[in-house]
Design a protein around this motif. Structure first.
Motif, PDB file in Angstrom:
ATOM      1  N   GLY B 143     131.509   7.329 104.045  1.00 32.84           N
ATOM      2  CA  GLY B 143     131.752   5.881 104.044  1.00 32.84           C
ATOM      3  C   GLY B 143     130.744   5.117 104.892  1.00 32.84           C
ATOM      4  N   VAL B 144     129.510   5.629 104.986  1.00 34.71           N
ATOM      5  CA  VAL B 144     128.522   4.941 105.832  1.00 34.71           C
ATOM      6  C   VAL B 144     127.283   4.498 105.059  1.00 34.71           C
ATOM      7  CG1 VAL B 144     129.316   6.165 107.876  1.00 34.71           C
ATOM      8  CG2 VAL B 144     127.407   7.089 106.546  1.00 34.71           C
ATOM      9  N   SER B 145     127.265   4.811 103.778  1.00 37.33           N
ATOM     10  CA  SER B 145     126.107   4.448 102.978  1.00 37.33           C
ATOM     11  C   SER B 145     125.926   2.931 102.969  1.00 37.33           C
ATOM     12  CB  SER B 145     126.333   4.953 101.548  1.00 37.33           C
ATOM     13  OG  SER B 145     125.215   4.679 100.755  1.00 37.33           O
ATOM     14  N   GLY B 146     124.745   2.449 103.254  1.00 35.33           N
ATOM     15  CA  GLY B 146     124.471   1.018 103.227  1.00 35.33           C
ATOM     16  C   GLY B 146     124.815   0.289 104.518  1.00 35.33           C
ATOM     17  N   LEU B 147     125.456   0.974 105.454  1.00 35.10           N
ATOM     18  CA  LEU B 147     125.787   0.315 106.716  1.00 35.10           C
ATOM     19  C   LEU B 147     124.602   0.430 107.674  1.00 35.10           C
ATOM     20  CD1 LEU B 147     129.478   1.494 107.337  1.00 35.10           C
ATOM     21  CD2 LEU B 147     128.644  -0.494 106.089  1.00 35.10           C
ATOM     22  N   SER B 148     124.437  -0.608 108.513  1.00 36.29           N
ATOM     23  CA  SER B 148     123.319  -0.584 109.459  1.00 36.29           C
ATOM     24  C   SER B 148     123.836  -0.718 110.882  1.00 36.29           C
ATOM     25  CB  SER B 148     122.346  -1.724 109.171  1.00 36.29           C
ATOM     26  OG  SER B 148     122.931  -2.972 109.530  1.00 36.29           O
ATOM     27  N   LEU B 149     123.107  -0.175 111.819  1.00 36.68           N
ATOM     28  CA  LEU B 149     123.503  -0.265 113.225  1.00 36.68           C
ATOM     29  C   LEU B 149     123.504  -1.710 113.698  1.00 36.68           C
ATOM     30  CD1 LEU B 149     121.858   2.813 114.954  1.00 36.68           C
ATOM     31  CD2 LEU B 149     124.269   2.219 114.966  1.00 36.68           C
ATOM     32  N   GLU B 150     122.592  -2.506 113.147  1.00 34.44           N
ATOM     33  CA  GLU B 150     122.512  -3.906 113.590  1.00 34.44           C
ATOM     34  C   GLU B 150     123.812  -4.640 113.298  1.00 34.44           C
ATOM     35  OE1 GLU B 150     118.570  -2.391 113.448  1.00 34.44           O
ATOM     36  OE2 GLU B 150     119.891  -2.617 111.730  1.00 34.44           O
ATOM     37  N   GLU B 151     124.382  -4.374 112.126  1.00 37.93           N
ATOM     38  CA  GLU B 151     125.553  -5.170 111.695  1.00 37.93           C
ATOM     39  C   GLU B 151     126.871  -4.407 111.734  1.00 37.93           C
ATOM     40  OE1 GLU B 151     124.530  -6.813 107.868  1.00 37.93           O
ATOM     41  OE2 GLU B 151     122.758  -7.762 108.680  1.00 37.93           O
ATOM     42  N   ASP B 152     126.810  -3.075 111.745  1.00 42.97           N
ATOM     43  CA  ASP B 152     128.058  -2.307 111.588  1.00 42.97           C
ATOM     44  C   ASP B 152     128.189  -1.212 112.631  1.00 42.97           C
ATOM     45  OD1 ASP B 152     126.721  -2.495 108.422  1.00 42.97           O
ATOM     46  OD2 ASP B 152     128.585  -3.559 108.884  1.00 42.97           O
ATOM     47  N   GLU B 153     127.747  -1.471 113.845  1.00 42.34           N
ATOM     48  CA  GLU B 153     127.677  -0.404 114.848  1.00 42.34           C
ATOM     49  C   GLU B 153     129.042   0.236 115.108  1.00 42.34           C
ATOM     50  OE1 GLU B 153     125.911  -1.543 118.566  1.00 42.34           O
ATOM     51  OE2 GLU B 153     125.860   0.513 119.303  1.00 42.34           O
ATOM     52  N   ARG B 159     133.211   6.011 112.002  1.00 42.48           N
ATOM     53  CA  ARG B 159     133.199   6.829 110.774  1.00 42.48           C
ATOM     54  C   ARG B 159     132.334   8.073 110.915  1.00 42.48           C
ATOM     55  NH1 ARG B 159     133.056   2.362 105.830  1.00 42.48           N
ATOM     56  NH2 ARG B 159     134.956   1.299 106.493  1.00 42.48           N
ATOM     57  N   LEU B 160     131.165   7.930 111.521  1.00 40.08           N
ATOM     58  CA  LEU B 160     130.310   9.118 111.652  1.00 40.08           C
ATOM     59  C   LEU B 160     130.900  10.107 112.644  1.00 40.08           C
ATOM     60  CD1 LEU B 160     126.761   7.501 111.504  1.00 40.08           C
ATOM     61  CD2 LEU B 160     127.697   9.176 109.912  1.00 40.08           C
ATOM     62  N   GLY B 161     131.456   9.580 113.722  1.00 40.91           N
ATOM     63  CA  GLY B 161     132.093  10.469 114.684  1.00 40.91           C
ATOM     64  C   GLY B 161     133.238  11.246 114.045  1.00 40.91           C
ATOM     65  N   ALA B 162     134.066  10.537 113.297  1.00 40.76           N
ATOM     66  CA  ALA B 162     135.210  11.189 112.638  1.00 40.76           C
ATOM     67  C   ALA B 162     134.727  12.188 111.592  1.00 40.76           C
ATOM     68  CB  ALA B 162     136.096  10.131 111.995  1.00 40.76           C
ATOM     69  N   LYS B 190     121.245   6.826 113.350  1.00 37.99           N
ATOM     70  CA  LYS B 190     122.682   7.064 113.075  1.00 37.99           C
ATOM     71  C   LYS B 190     123.053   8.523 113.236  1.00 37.99           C
ATOM     72  CE  LYS B 190     122.492   4.838 108.975  1.00 37.99           C
ATOM     73  NZ  LYS B 190     122.928   4.180 107.723  1.00 37.99           N
ATOM     74  N   ASN B 191     122.035   9.429 113.111  1.00 41.14           N
ATOM     75  CA  ASN B 191     122.347  10.862 113.174  1.00 41.14           C
ATOM     76  C   ASN B 191     122.965  11.258 114.514  1.00 41.14           C
ATOM     77  OD1 ASN B 191     119.882  10.424 114.481  1.00 41.14           O
ATOM     78  ND2 ASN B 191     118.822  12.150 113.525  1.00 41.14           N
ATOM     79  N   GLN B 192     122.676  10.532 115.578  1.00 40.22           N
ATOM     80  CA  GLN B 192     123.282  10.839 116.884  1.00 40.22           C
ATOM     81  C   GLN B 192     124.800  10.665 116.831  1.00 40.22           C
ATOM     82  OE1 GLN B 192     121.988  12.101 119.852  1.00 40.22           O
ATOM     83  NE2 GLN B 192     124.155  12.218 120.336  1.00 40.22           N
ATOM     84  N   LEU B 193     125.245   9.665 116.105  1.00 41.99           N
ATOM     85  CA  LEU B 193     126.685   9.410 116.017  1.00 41.99           C
ATOM     86  C   LEU B 193     127.404  10.552 115.289  1.00 41.99           C
ATOM     87  CD1 LEU B 193     126.478   5.622 115.054  1.00 41.99           C
ATOM     88  CD2 LEU B 193     126.669   6.648 117.335  1.00 41.99           C
ATOM     89  N   LEU B 194     126.732  11.134 114.305  1.00 43.55           N
ATOM     90  CA  LEU B 194     127.339  12.255 113.566  1.00 43.55           C
ATOM     91  C   LEU B 194     127.441  13.483 114.457  1.00 43.55           C
ATOM     92  CD1 LEU B 194     128.309  13.392 110.766  1.00 43.55           C
ATOM     93  CD2 LEU B 194     125.975  14.201 110.484  1.00 43.55           C
ATOM     94  N   ILE B 195     126.373  13.789 115.167  1.00 48.98           N
ATOM     95  CA  ILE B 195     126.389  14.998 115.984  1.00 48.98           C
ATOM     96  C   ILE B 195     127.344  14.843 117.163  1.00 48.98           C
ATOM     97  CG2 ILE B 195     124.439  14.485 117.526  1.00 48.98           C
ATOM     98  CD1 ILE B 195     123.535  17.374 117.212  1.00 48.98           C
ATOM     99  N   ASP B 196     127.561  13.616 117.613  1.00 50.51           N
ATOM    100  CA  ASP B 196     128.576  13.380 118.650  1.00 50.51           C
ATOM    101  C   ASP B 196     129.928  13.917 118.181  1.00 50.51           C
ATOM    102  OD1 ASP B 196     127.383  10.116 119.844  1.00 50.51           O
ATOM    103  OD2 ASP B 196     126.902  12.173 120.464  1.00 50.51           O
ATOM    104  N   GLY B 197     130.254  13.633 116.933  1.00 49.13           N
ATOM    105  CA  GLY B 197     131.531  14.092 116.375  1.00 49.13           C
ATOM    106  C   GLY B 197     131.577  15.612 116.243  1.00 49.13           C
ATOM    107  N   GLY B 232     127.201  12.069 102.503  1.00 53.88           N
ATOM    108  CA  GLY B 232     127.947  13.192 103.064  1.00 53.88           C
ATOM    109  C   GLY B 232     127.153  13.937 104.126  1.00 53.88           C
ATOM    110  N   ALA B 233     127.775  14.996 104.642  1.00 47.90           N
ATOM    111  CA  ALA B 233     127.114  15.883 105.597  1.00 47.90           C
ATOM    112  C   ALA B 233     127.553  17.299 105.306  1.00 47.90           C
ATOM    113  CB  ALA B 233     127.486  15.503 107.025  1.00 47.90           C
ATOM    114  N   LEU B 234     126.659  18.239 105.483  1.00 48.04           N
ATOM    115  CA  LEU B 234     127.020  19.638 105.310  1.00 48.04           C
ATOM    116  C   LEU B 234     126.577  20.425 106.539  1.00 48.04           C
ATOM    117  CD1 LEU B 234     124.720  22.045 104.332  1.00 48.04           C
ATOM    118  CD2 LEU B 234     124.448  20.386 102.516  1.00 48.04           C
TER     119      LEU B 234
END
Lengths: 365, 351
Positions: B143-153, B159-162, B190-197, B232-234
């Motif tokens: 659910g993060v496609s098209g979202l940007s850190l500037e507007e959707d941090e 979402r990435l953490g979860a 944004k990849n930092q937010l994913l690895i945080d999760g 997605g992520a694998l």
């Protein structure tokens, strides 16, 4: 001398004289006149364009130029936009006589702005004298994309626009690239589009002229070979508006071709597609040119090249020059950097050369 | 009696369903690794304007290279421009190997010990042998496609953490887990937010490496069990009796890209030398930005091979973000891997 011949020589002289005078003046410019061109600043500084979106954390360069016959030492400090983090905002500089250097600043954190104008404040201290100025730096980059060339701007939503105003009229330039094509979309604010006449083909008409060259290209002087690919997009009257794309010069050709006022009767660029659309007060030019015909340009994400663009609006503003908003030094106005062609109406001011820093990037997202 | 039959029927249905889910479309696990079992990792690559032929050629080369060892999984990277072409790559590889074993992502190019490859290329690494096991999991639709850190941090952090947590929770854990390969449609930063999760589950000191998919319009794809996914992520967890050494280096100019690649490889090699460990394979998740700065692609590979040699199986790809040790003075001491850009994340595996 027959009257017709006298007239012909007069016309040639009238056209070429301003340019020849400018070439002469700039070629033999004494160093003592440098302050006239650079104001009271001992060195010339400008921030180069960002060639990828700043949020990706690229390196941005300051171009510093010492116009004097003696070396100089100093420091340059940059105040970046709010929220940016840079490895070091201050650098020492040492320039030999008449040397130009690129000073790198590594961006660690930045945000992209939709308006594409990043306020920099640059302060330099050189030989004890401090001066500062502000510059709005743009991101000059072509994201990856495959637009349908139909004059519709909607599939350019992922491009990075650069807008500039000359004589109260706005022009917006966008670029995209993919493996096969380099595409340009230009919005021109104007009262009316003047297409090329079928009958009086050398009467002045509107057009878009643009050039690409590798990052190491130089404009060159008479007798040298060209190092750029230069194109002309010509609108034609038809059902709606059509357009043609001509190649004016390419690397390896004699640079003297640039001052020859080409007749535009050569074949169009093979595999190029053009659309020209007029709306009330706006003309849209859209063109895709094949990269296969530009073998010196290595199109890949992150790679830099040179690009620039002129809009010809002979019944309105005259020549609009994208280089005019890039804080280029006056010495970058060189006559051989743009090709002359029949139907063009050049003003007294020589446009800046066609070597503005540009980049191929992946995406604005 | 009817009640008994009904209960038996329900029990069979539940058992059948459970059986399907354990090797269902969202995960793949192999038998636990044997302590002194063989580990075979080999690479292969091919370049062809026909994506099916490129995929098939790479797969055939890999099959020959792995000999009698059937891979548990293949990791694939490819650099074709359209979804239809990428789909044909998968079919080409799938014409040689079972598609259920195909994992990977779209990149900007790749390199192996045989050389770098750019457009119209496919690279594969095969992982096999009884001495290594894998657990491969997918988190689709983050659910993060098209979202940007500037507007959707805030939304991205959430979402990435979860997504990272959910991804890591699916992994089959053993006592010999060594390295997590993470591939995601979440480019730097944004990849930092994913690895945080992910690190909430596996821990901040667990060895993680990997890369982010190509973010060109229409090219952002992950491959999981032979199927194409977006947003997605694998993760592929490698377990067994082997060691890993990780290093990350950042660079933004031609000279530095080359020198830091050599440094990263040399650092991991030294770590192995100090432990008397012999490398048997390497991963290099590299930034497309670094690739764009190179005057010649071959120069960075040559610098790496100056350290590790030219015969070590090396699987490298150019990505839109990388996972691994951050090359930063601000790096936290208790965190081994981060999500970054402009890095080469070099990992040696050895015994």
């Amino acid at each position: 001398m027959k009257a017709a011949t006298r007239t012909r020589w007069k016309l040639v002289a009238d056209r070429r004289l301003p340019f020849m005078a400018a070439v002469g003046l700039l070629s033999f410019l004494p160093p003592c006149l440098a302050p006239v061109l650079y104001g009271d600043q001992p060195i010339f500084i400008r921030a180069e364009n960002l060639t990828v979106p700043p949020s990706t954390g690229p390196v941005i360069h300051l171009e510093v130029q010492n116009p004097k016959q003696t070396p100089c030492d100093g420091k340059v400090r940059v105040k970046f936009p709010d929220g940016w983090r840079v490895q070091s905002a201050s650098q020492a500089i040492h320039l030999a006589a008449r040397e130009t250097k690129r000073i790198p600043f590594a961006i660690e954190k930045a945000t992209d702005l939709k308006k594409n104008g990043y306020p920099f404040e640059i302060t330099a201290t050189v030989d004890g004298k401090e001066f500062s100025f502000k510059q709005s730096v743009v991101c000059a980059s072509a994201p990856h994309g495959k637009p349908k060339v139909d004059g519709d701007i909607r599939d350019w939503a992922d491009s990075i626009p650069i807008a500039f105003v000359q004589q109260g009229r706005k022009t917006v330039v966008r670029t995209l690239w993919n493996r096969k094509y380099f595409s340009v979309f230009v919005e021109v604010e104007e009262d009316q589009l003047v297409p090329r006449s079928k009958v009086q083909q050398e009467d002045p008409f509107d057009a878009v002229q643009f050039a690409l060259s590798p990052r190491i290209a130089r404009t060159g002087t008479a007798g040298k070979k060209a190092e750029r690919y230069e194109f002309l997009v010509v609108p034609l009257k038809g059902f709606g508006y059509r357009g043609k794309c001509f190649k004016l010069i390419e690397p390896g050709l004699d640079l003297s071709r640039a001052e020859q006022h080409q007749k535009l009767d050569a074949p169009e660029v093979e595999d190029a597609t053009v659309a020209v659309k007029g709306k009330k007060g706006l003309t849209y030019y859209e063109v895709s040119v094949p990269l296969s015909g530009m073998t010196k340009i290595r199109a890949t994400e992150g790679r830099e090249f040179f690009f620039s663009l002129l809009v010809h609006d002979p019944d309105g503003t005259g020549v609009r020059d994208l280089g005019s908003v890039m804080r280029l030094p006056p010495v970058r106005r060189t006559p051989l950097s743009w090709c002359r062609w029949k139907g063009a109406k050049w003003g007294k001011t020589i446009p800046f050369d066609s070597r503005i820093e540009w980049g191929f990037c992946s995406s604005i997202h | 009696m009817n009640k008994v039959r009904t209960l038996i029927g329900i029990g069979c249905l539940l058992g059948f369903t459970a059986g399907c889910l354990s090797t269902g479309s969202q995960s793949l696990t192999t038998s636990p690794a044997v302590d002194d079992g063989e580990i075979v990792m080999r690479t292969a690559a091919a370049q062809h304007t026909d994506p099916f032929e490129a995929g098939r050629a790479a797969a055939l080369a890999l099959k020959a290279s792995m000999g009698t060892v059937e891979p548990h999984a293949l990791i694939l990277t490819e650099c074709f421009e359209e979804k239809e072409l990428k789909s044909r790559v998968l079919k080409g590889v799938g014409s040689v190997f079972p598609k259920d074993k195909i994992f990977g992502f779209a990149t900007y190019g790749s390199f192996s010990q045989g050389g770098p490859l750019d457009m119209d290329s496919v690279s594969l690494v095969g992982i096999g042998g009884s001495g290594i096991s894998i657990s491969a999991v997918l988190e689709p639709n983050m659910g993060v496609s098209g979202l940007s850190l500037e507007e959707d941090e805030e939304t991205l952090i959430l979402r990435l953490g979860a997504a990272g947590e959910r991804l890591a929770r699916q992994l089959r854990r053993t006592g010999t887990d060594r390295l997590l390969l993470l591939m995601a449609d979440a480019h730097s930063p944004k990849n930092q937010l994913l690895i945080d999760g992910v690190q909430k589950i596996v821990g901040k000191r667990f060895a993680i490496t990997g890369g982010s998919v190509n973010k060109n319009a229409g090219q952002s794809f992950l491959y999981f069990r032979g199927r194409i996914h977006t947003d997605g992520a694998l993760a592929i967890l490698l377990s067994g009796n082997f060691k890993v050494a990780l290093s990350g280096r950042q660079a933004k100019s031609n000279e530095k890209v080359i020198s830091t690649a050599k440094e990263a490889a040399a650092e991991t090699l030294k770590a192995f030398d100090d432990q008397n460990v012999k490398p048997f394979a390497a991963f290099a998740y590299n930034c497309a930005g670094r690739k764009g700065k190179l005057d010649r692609l071959e120069d960075e590979l040559a610098a790496i091979q100056d350290s590790v040699g030219t015969s070590l199986p090396l699987f490298g790809s150019y990505c839109a973000g990388e996972f691994g040790p951050a090359d930063s003075t601000e790096k936290l001491p208790n965190v081994l891997s981060s999500g970054r850009g402009w890095h080469v994340m070099f990992t040696l595996l050895g015994r």
